[in-house]
Design an enzyme around this catalytic site. Structure first.
Site, PDB file in Angstrom:
ATOM      1  N   THR A   1      37.522 -73.394 -59.877  1.00 42.42           N
ATOM      2  CA  THR A   1      36.802 -74.613 -60.316  1.00 42.42           C
ATOM      3  C   THR A   1      37.830 -75.479 -60.425  1.00 42.42           C
ATOM      4  OG1 THR A   1      36.818 -73.776 -62.543  1.00 42.42           O
ATOM      5  CG2 THR A   1      35.039 -73.417 -61.551  1.00 42.42           C
TER       6      THR A   1
ATOM      7  N   THR B   1      39.732 -63.203 -70.544  1.00 41.69           N
ATOM      8  CA  THR B   1      40.047 -64.617 -70.240  1.00 41.69           C
ATOM      9  C   THR B   1      39.356 -65.018 -68.840  1.00 41.69           C
ATOM     10  OG1 THR B   1      41.503 -65.231 -71.926  1.00 41.69           O
ATOM     11  CG2 THR B   1      41.485 -66.572 -70.264  1.00 41.69           C
TER      12      THR B   1
ATOM     13  N   ASN C   1      39.452 -83.748 -68.439  1.00 44.72           N
ATOM     14  CA  ASN C   1      38.357 -83.154 -69.626  1.00 44.72           C
ATOM     15  C   ASN C   1      37.577 -84.462 -69.927  1.00 44.72           C
ATOM     16  OD1 ASN C   1      38.246 -80.444 -69.346  1.00 44.72           O
ATOM     17  ND2 ASN C   1      40.430 -80.643 -70.277  1.00 44.72           N
TER      18      ASN C   1
ATOM     19  N   SER D   1      31.257 -85.739 -64.467  1.00 43.13           N
ATOM     20  CA  SER D   1      30.885 -87.090 -63.929  1.00 43.13           C
ATOM     21  C   SER D   1      31.390 -86.937 -62.333  1.00 43.13           C
ATOM     22  CB  SER D   1      31.577 -88.266 -64.657  1.00 43.13           C
ATOM     23  OG  SER D   1      31.470 -88.074 -65.863  1.00 43.13           O
TER      24      SER D   1
END
Lengths: 404, 404
Positions: free
Chosen positions: A158, A195, A399, A404
């Site tokens: 990601t 994690t 972050n 957006s």
């Protein structure tokens, strides 16, 4: 996103693990122009163990995987992972998406749904457009290959700036046992749970129950000892699949345990090295604590302190902030018995700065990319190590408008 | 340092508190060209109560103040505070500095050292050049005035961008009781301990023991409910001095309790509004928790989450990160029973986004400077409120080279 300055030079050469085949493809769940789905087939008899987030708001795929752990390992199994959407906090629709994906994989493969494990990583709270994934499953199944692990590692990223892989092998009774693992993770990284997403494959022979115990134990020494930002994902999943194809039983093998530990620690370190905005890799070693639990508390308090992390970002040897973090940790500490070292440099002892310490030496040390901060509490024998990174403008930039 | 965008329009008009006199001056401890010492004289019989950091590495002046709390309140008392150096983790030299300052104030004032309280705020781990302070004590004593409280509030600032003051009065039995308080604090702000430096003065009549109980109780509802960065100072000190000059006994006065609560909450909010780099003031209201302790856990988990704080900085209504923070808090939570509201806007319910919620409405709300995030866990009646600010590039800039 610019490549992390702490990234390894290249993705490692990972060996083929007999009994494991990979495919990846572009389903367009959210990202365009890149692969976002990985599919893995595991041969009949593969033992599958897993460690998952303990978050009270864990995702639908995590809940589904947990319900399937520990079941009989006779037939084949499959893992499907998508990036771009975490399918977390998506209510009944989330469970429906998991079921739809498992059904599609079952139809394409003939594997029962109870042996199909999924994971999703990305934005929280938006419906997973699972129909984009299910539409691709037949195509993915058709291109499964023992060589596809690097592409799979890329497909599950990601905000990662590099794909993460690690390998080890160990010779037992003259036969080679191979381990290959991949991981994704960069932000929302905190220990105390598995994690982010980690998948490890081996041709070792071991029962599901024994593999689970081994995996849980090693997780506490590796992936549960890292933190980027103290935030814990709703999707954290670590799975290890042992196909048994080597024919080597590793149930009581110290060599295999050590090799698996090495792969897990390597992947854990790579997640920290890809920490959002990271420019420094920091090992925090705590000794002399009243207990191992106290050592961990102190290590995490230092590693999660925004003031310590920003000082490191500024290459400021601000050991006063380390004192602060020790003080607030809740662990037993005595100002006059603790020592602090930056690498080999003795910084503080006997309740104050060491008489031999100079700011110049501290400042020069902080310019290094890899740092070791060692705290000895001088109380008893408790030990612990935590790995973390610094907190920079890059983290804020990433972050403050990730969605957006 | 630019003034915080969340700063009040001006410093409030604080009333004279009979029995309290202030002086401030420039000792040049670290800062040049500004006042960095405040001195307060308290009339004979003043009850002095205090709440201090529970840090295991608390500073020498904190340890000294704690040892003096609760002693007889017959004679006069004094408070001396310097900014620029915290005298924390300075070993035996730190204790010597405290003693030297107390001795100098005792010599100038005739007040016994056991009734002289000091505090130091600023860099940790560097020797306090107390001789610069002791050299000024006679001059300061000569200019004590009932009007000096605003100058005193300025003298104790470090990274603060504005001086913090608050006042309240209450009429009891036809007589007016006045309260005036000042505070400093901007970074290294976390609850669970008294936060930073706060000095409150009142002409109320109350015993030291009763004042201490009241102060400790109200601290848990005000200053212990704020966090800027989850880091806890080694110097946190809150003191309240009640001179009794009004002649009004407030021992069982609900009105006085409410007024004092108001002053403490006002100062606590101002500390958050001056949070390093802050551009948003955020109230996090948690209800429906299994217990008040669980509500506090959830509130702090949200308030301290770097991912929530950066989303707020980016005006991103990223409620998925709030879900994440609830999930990791350790409090009892049920995905399908919790609701999230931004102000009056219902965002999430029944395990998913509310059908009436729109991103446009959420995004418009996040543009406000003062935000309320309300979480109802739907489990039982536990309540709690935490106040915090966002995490911005400004925080990184301030803290990546604060010492340099």
């Amino acid at each position: 996103m610019a490549l992390s300055p702490l990234a390894p030079a290249h993705f490692p050469d990972l060996p083929i693990i007999e009994g494991v085949r990979f495919a990846s493809g572009a389903a367009g769940v959210k990202y365009q122009g890149r692969h976002d789905v990985m599919l893995v087939e595991l041969a009949a008899g593969t033992a599958v163990a897993g460690v998952f987030t303990r978050s009270a708001t864990r995702s639908a795929p995590v809940l589904d995987c947990q319900s399937k752990m520990g079941s009989a390992a006779d037939g084949r199994a499959a893992i499907l992972v998508n990036s771009g959407n975490s399918n977390a906090f998506t209510g009944a629709a989330g469970e429906h998406s998991v079921a739809a994906i498992c059904d599609a994989v079952a139809a394409a493969s003939g594997i029962p749904s109870s042996r199909i494990f999924t994971a999703s990583t990305g934005v929280i709270g938006e419906r997973l457009l699972h129909e984009r994934i299910t539409a691709k499953v037949n195509d993915l199944w058709a291109v499964l290959s023992p060589n596809g692990i690097e592409d799979a590692a890329n497909a599950i990223m990601t905000t990662d700036t590099f794909a993460k892989g690690a390998t080890a092998d160990v010779v037992i009774d003259g036969k080679t046992v191979r381990i290959a693992g991949i991981a994704k993770g960069s932000g929302m990284i905190a220990p105390d749970m598995a994690t982010m997403l980690v998948y490890i494959f081996t041709d070792a022979k071991i029962s599901q129950a024994d593999l689970q115990i081994l995996l849980s134990t090693l997780t506490d020494q590796t992936l549960n000892c890292i933190t980027v930002d103290s935030d814990t994902s709703t999707s954290d999943s670590l799975m290890c699949a042992a196909t048994g194809a080597s024919g080597v039983d590793v149930t009581v093998s110290a060599g295999f345990t050590q090799a698996l530990h090495g792969v897990m620690l390597n992947l854990a370190h790579q997640v920290v090295r890809d920490g959002e905005g990271a420019t420094k890799f920091v090992e925090i070693h705590v000794s002399g604590a009243a207990s191992d639990a106290d050592a961990r508390k102190v290590g995490l308090s230092i590693a999660n302190s925004p003031l310590v992390k920003t000082a490191i970002a500024g290459e400021d040897p601000n050991w006063g902030r380390i004192i602060m973090a020790i003080g607030k940790s809740g662990a037993q500490a005595d100002r006059d018995r603790l020592t602090i070292r930056f690498g080999d440099i003795l910084v503080a002892e006997n309740g104050w700065v060491s008489p031999d310490y100079t700011e110049d030496a501290g400042a020069a040390y902080m310019k290094q990319q890899d740092l070791v901060i060692a705290v000895d509490l001088g109380i008893a024998g408790g030990l612990g190590t935590i790995w973390t990174c610094d907190l920079t403008h890059g983290y804020i930039t990433i972050n403050a408008d990730y969605r957006s």
